[in-house]
Design a protein around this motif. Sequence first.
Motif, PDB file in Angstrom:
ATOM      1  N   UNK A 157     -60.377  45.597  -1.836  1.00  0.00           N
ATOM      2  CA  UNK A 157     -59.909  44.212  -1.713  1.00  0.00           C
ATOM      3  C   UNK A 157     -60.857  43.282  -2.477  1.00  0.00           C
ATOM      4  N   UNK A 158     -62.135  43.494  -2.298  1.00  0.00           N
ATOM      5  CA  UNK A 158     -63.136  42.657  -2.977  1.00  0.00           C
ATOM      6  C   UNK A 158     -63.118  42.906  -4.486  1.00  0.00           C
ATOM      7  N   UNK A 159     -63.131  44.165  -4.892  1.00  0.00           N
ATOM      8  CA  UNK A 159     -63.145  44.526  -6.306  1.00  0.00           C
ATOM      9  C   UNK A 159     -61.916  43.978  -7.027  1.00  0.00           C
ATOM     10  N   UNK A 160     -60.767  44.110  -6.401  1.00  0.00           N
ATOM     11  CA  UNK A 160     -59.496  43.732  -7.007  1.00  0.00           C
ATOM     12  C   UNK A 160     -59.205  42.239  -6.821  1.00  0.00           C
ATOM     13  N   UNK A 161     -60.107  41.522  -6.159  1.00  0.00           N
ATOM     14  CA  UNK A 161     -59.983  40.080  -5.914  1.00  0.00           C
ATOM     15  C   UNK A 161     -58.644  39.723  -5.264  1.00  0.00           C
ATOM     16  N   UNK A 162     -58.294  40.494  -4.244  1.00  0.00           N
ATOM     17  CA  UNK A 162     -57.005  40.304  -3.583  1.00  0.00           C
ATOM     18  C   UNK A 162     -56.953  39.051  -2.728  1.00  0.00           C
ATOM     19  N   UNK A 163     -58.112  38.474  -2.411  1.00  0.00           N
ATOM     20  CA  UNK A 163     -58.166  37.228  -1.644  1.00  0.00           C
ATOM     21  C   UNK A 163     -58.267  36.001  -2.549  1.00  0.00           C
ATOM     22  N   UNK A 164     -58.163  36.214  -3.841  1.00  0.00           N
ATOM     23  CA  UNK A 164     -58.360  35.135  -4.811  1.00  0.00           C
ATOM     24  C   UNK A 164     -57.064  34.823  -5.563  1.00  0.00           C
ATOM     25  N   UNK A 165     -56.278  33.876  -5.075  1.00  0.00           N
ATOM     26  CA  UNK A 165     -55.026  33.549  -5.761  1.00  0.00           C
ATOM     27  C   UNK A 165     -55.220  33.191  -7.236  1.00  0.00           C
ATOM     28  N   UNK A 166     -56.345  32.570  -7.565  1.00  0.00           N
ATOM     29  CA  UNK A 166     -56.579  32.138  -8.947  1.00  0.00           C
ATOM     30  C   UNK A 166     -56.870  33.314  -9.880  1.00  0.00           C
ATOM     31  N   UNK A 167     -57.151  34.484  -9.323  1.00  0.00           N
ATOM     32  CA  UNK A 167     -57.409  35.669 -10.146  1.00  0.00           C
ATOM     33  C   UNK A 167     -56.104  36.327 -10.599  1.00  0.00           C
ATOM     34  N   UNK A 168     -54.985  35.816 -10.135  1.00  0.00           N
ATOM     35  CA  UNK A 168     -53.695  36.434 -10.379  1.00  0.00           C
ATOM     36  C   UNK A 168     -52.717  35.442 -10.999  1.00  0.00           C
ATOM     37  N   UNK A 169     -51.751  35.983 -11.704  1.00  0.00           N
ATOM     38  CA  UNK A 169     -50.644  35.165 -12.182  1.00  0.00           C
ATOM     39  C   UNK A 169     -49.871  34.701 -10.947  1.00  0.00           C
ATOM     40  N   UNK A 170     -49.381  33.463 -10.951  1.00  0.00           N
ATOM     41  CA  UNK A 170     -48.681  32.946  -9.773  1.00  0.00           C
ATOM     42  C   UNK A 170     -47.523  33.816  -9.292  1.00  0.00           C
ATOM     43  N   UNK A 171     -46.811  34.455 -10.210  1.00  0.00           N
ATOM     44  CA  UNK A 171     -45.677  35.281  -9.796  1.00  0.00           C
ATOM     45  C   UNK A 171     -46.118  36.648  -9.262  1.00  0.00           C
ATOM     46  N   UNK A 172     -47.357  37.070  -9.551  1.00  0.00           N
ATOM     47  CA  UNK A 172     -47.865  38.350  -9.064  1.00  0.00           C
ATOM     48  C   UNK A 172     -48.535  38.229  -7.696  1.00  0.00           C
ATOM     49  N   UNK A 173     -49.118  37.072  -7.428  1.00  0.00           N
ATOM     50  CA  UNK A 173     -49.960  36.968  -6.237  1.00  0.00           C
ATOM     51  C   UNK A 173     -49.232  37.173  -4.901  1.00  0.00           C
ATOM     52  N   UNK A 174     -47.995  36.736  -4.730  1.00  0.00           N
ATOM     53  CA  UNK A 174     -47.359  36.971  -3.423  1.00  0.00           C
ATOM     54  C   UNK A 174     -47.363  38.452  -3.002  1.00  0.00           C
ATOM     55  N   UNK A 175     -47.079  39.357  -3.921  1.00  0.00           N
ATOM     56  CA  UNK A 175     -47.081  40.780  -3.550  1.00  0.00           C
ATOM     57  C   UNK A 175     -48.496  41.281  -3.297  1.00  0.00           C
TER      58      UNK A 175
END
Length: 109
Positions: A17-35
């Motif tokens: 979770x930490x490595x993949x920055x799963x708690x960081x919405x800004x690390x993801x494209x907006x359309x990818x982050x919900x999943x």
Amino acid sequence: MAVMDNIQAASLIEAWIKYYEMDEPKAWEPDEYPSVKDACKSMRYAIQILRGKPSGTAAQLKEAIVNLDEFPEEHSMDEPEEWEKENAAFVKQALEAIRYTVDVLKKQK
């Protein structure tokens, strides 16, 4: 690597979770982050079960199983040729932890 157990699986998933920055919405494209957010929620739920602190509903358990079961394929974890060489060992361990956790959750049903 030793045989996977609940404590090791929980620790590896937390590290993922930490490595993949799963708690960081800004690390993801907006359309990818919900999943990703849904998968992270399921991972955190599974960590509680792995640590012997089960809570939640049958629906949450089912959702966690589905999310964790689909996550490796959706994020190329099950494709070693996609891994960065320097991270290969960690990705392999995290993948093993996720698969182990899916088996544990299925036994909770």
